[in-house]
Design an enzyme around this catalytic site. Sequence first.
Site, PDB file in Angstrom:
ATOM      1  N   CYS A 421       0.822  -1.219   0.000  1.00  8.67           N
ATOM      2  CA  CYS A 421       0.000   0.000   0.000  1.00  8.67           C
ATOM      3  C   CYS A 421       0.851   1.263   0.000  1.00  8.67           C
ATOM      4  CB  CYS A 421      -0.957  -0.006   1.186  1.00  8.67           C
ATOM      5  SG  CYS A 421      -0.141  -0.125   2.799  1.00  8.67           S
ATOM      6  N   HIS A 554      -1.807   0.465   7.552  1.00  6.78           N
ATOM      7  CA  HIS A 554      -2.334   0.775   6.218  1.00  6.78           C
ATOM      8  C   HIS A 554      -2.055   2.241   5.900  1.00  6.78           C
ATOM      9  CE1 HIS A 554      -4.495  -0.005   2.639  1.00  6.78           C
ATOM     10  NE2 HIS A 554      -5.600   0.660   2.938  1.00  6.78           N
ATOM     11  N   ASP A 575      -8.015   4.365  -1.965  1.00  7.23           N
ATOM     12  CA  ASP A 575      -7.487   3.231  -1.201  1.00  7.23           C
ATOM     13  C   ASP A 575      -6.843   2.248  -2.177  1.00  7.23           C
ATOM     14  OD1 ASP A 575      -6.914   1.122   0.481  1.00  7.23           O
ATOM     15  OD2 ASP A 575      -8.853   1.188   1.517  1.00  7.23           O
TER      16      ASP A 575
END
Length: 641
Positions: A421, A554, A575
Site C-alpha cells: 500500500c 495501512h 485506497d
Amino acid sequence: MESETGCCSKQHIYLPLISLVIMPVCDICCEEVPSEAEMKTHLFLSHMENVMACPFCSLSGVSYDEMSFHINTAHIDKDSQDTKKTVVDSGQKNSNDCTAQRPSSTKTSNVNVKNMETVSQASPQSPSLVNGMAPLITRTCLSQETFTSLESSPPAAATANGAIKLVRTTPTSSNNASRERKDGRRKSKQKRLSSPVNERCFSCPMCSLVCKDCFILQEHVELHLQDQDATEGGGPEAGTSTEASSTSNGRSAVMHYECPMCALSCTSSSSLQEHVELHLENGSASATGYSSEDLTLARKLQEEEEQKWREAETRREAEDFKKLQKQFGLDNSGGYRKQVERTMERAVSRGQMVPAEFHRKKAEMLESLASGMDDGRSKTSGLVEALCRYYQKDASDCAHVWLCAETDHYSSSEGDKGWGCGYRNFQMLLSSLHRMEQYNLLPVSVPSIPRVQALIEEAWGQGADPQGASHFNHRLQGTRAWIGATEIYAVLTSLNVKARIVDFHKPTGPGDTHPRLFEWVKQYFSHSASRGARLPPKVVQTTLPPIYLQHQGHSRSIVGMEQKVNGNLCLLLFDPGCAPREMRRVLTQDTAATMVRRMRKFSGGLKHRQYQVVAVEGLLTPEEKRSRILNSRTLCAEKIP
C-alpha cells in the site's frame, strides 16, 4: 500463775517467735537439699544422667517422670512415712534470749500441719528444757505442701512477749483434702505418661523432656542454659557440688551436649545454643522433616523447571519475532517478483490459468521489472475529473467540495497484495506530480515497486533517515517490507521535492476522533483555492497534489474534502486495496454515487490513535536538500496538537 510445787493436769510450752526455713525434698530419694539450685543439680546428676533406680524396689532404667509416677503409685505408703519426718535442731547458744514462760491461762493453740509432726511436745520432765527455757528451732524440713498447709492453718496463740505456742495435734479433715489433691495430681500425671505420642517429637539433650514443637524445645533448652549460667555464677559452692557429684558418679568433668536435631555433640552450652538456632533459622532438614537429599532434589527440580520456562519463553519470543518479520515482509521470503510467480503457479495448479498464459505473463513481468517502470495493469486514470463532474451535478447536500490535481489510482496486484500500500500511494503521488510543470525534473514514468525500493535505498545511501535505514538493515529490494511516512519523506527529499510530515499523535475529539486532522486538510486545500476569489465556487479542483495518509497497518491518499451544509467535514480517499474494476465505476455517472459513498470518511470513521500525513510543498534547492538530509539524522515530525 501456779506455784512451783503445784501440779497441773496439762502443761503448755511457750516458744519464742521463729522463722521456718523450707528445705526442698527430692520426690525420688527423699534427700534434703539446702536450695532449689542444688535440687536441680541433684536431680540432673543423680536421677537423670545416671541410671535411675527406685529406692524402694529393684525398678531401674526409666525416665524421671516414669520413676516419679512409679513411686507415687506403688510406694505411696512408704513415701508418706518418709516425708512425715520432723527435724528439730536444738541449741543452747541462744537460751538467754529465748525464755519459756508459764502463762496463767490453760488455753491451747493447735498448729495443723498436714500428716507431719513439726515440733515435738516439751514437758517438764524433758531433759532439753533447762530452767524453763525452750529449745530454739533453727531449721525445719518441710515440703511445699506442708508449708502450704502451715500457712493455711489457724494462727497460733501469741503471748505478750511475742512467743508462739506450738502444741502437738492429731490430723484433722485438712489431711483428707490434701490427700485428694495429691490423688488428683497422681491421676493427671498417670494420664500424661500413658498418653501415646503419635507426632514427631524432639527430646531435650539436658533432661528427659519430649517436645512436639522444635521452637518450644528451643525455649526449653534456653531455660536450661540460663539456669546453668545462674548456678555457675552463684558461687563456688554450687560449682564444687556439681563437679564433685559428676566426679563421684564416675563421669568426666567435661560435659557434652548433643544436638536434638542432628548427631552433633557440643562441649559448651553456648555452642549448642548457636547450633540449634542455625537449625531453626535456616530451615534445617531435621526441623522441617525433610532430608538434605530431598532438599537438593527439590532445588534441582526447581532449577530445571525455571530453565524449561526460560527456554519456552525464548522460543515464544523468537516465534513472535518471526511472525512480525513475516507480517512486515522482513522474513527473506522473496519480494515482488517471487510473489507474482507463486501466485501464477497456484493459478495454474488450480486450473485457473493455462501454462501458455503463465509463461506470457511471466515474460511481461520480467520485462517490466527490467525497465523499472510500472506495467500500468493496476492503474485507473480520469477519476478526479469524473468526481468533479459528479459534484457539480449531484452534490446537493454539500456546501463546498475541494479536489486535488488529476491523480491516477494504483491498486495492489498479485505481486504486492498485503504489503504494497505504501508503494502504491507513492505511485499515486508521483502520477499527480508528473502532470505539473514545476516537477518536470522527476522521472517521466511512474516506477515499479522494485524500482521504488531501489530509490529508497539510494536515498539512504545519500544519508537520509539513517535510523530508518538501520531498521530495514539498509535493504528493501527482494523483500516484502512495509514502508511508511518517513520512507516517503526520505525518497522525496532525495528527488529534490520539498515535503513535510505532520504527526497527529493523539485524538483531539470525543470518541477518539481527530477533528484537528480534518481542519488541517481543509486548510491545505481551501487556502490555495481562495486566492484571488471573493466567493469561491461550490466545487473546486485545485492544482495541489494528493496527501499521503498513514496509520497503523495501512496507508491511503487524500484526494479531496467535502463540507456539508451542516458544517461537517468529510475526506475523500483513494485506497490501494480497492480493485481497478471497482474504481472504474466512478467513471460512470450511474454508479459514481455508490463509489463516492465508499470513498467518504467522516470524523467518526478515523479512530486510530495516531495518523501521519506527508504533504508536498514544492522543490528543494541544493542547500535545502543538504540541510534536510543532515537534519534527518534525528527526523522530527511536526506534531499536532
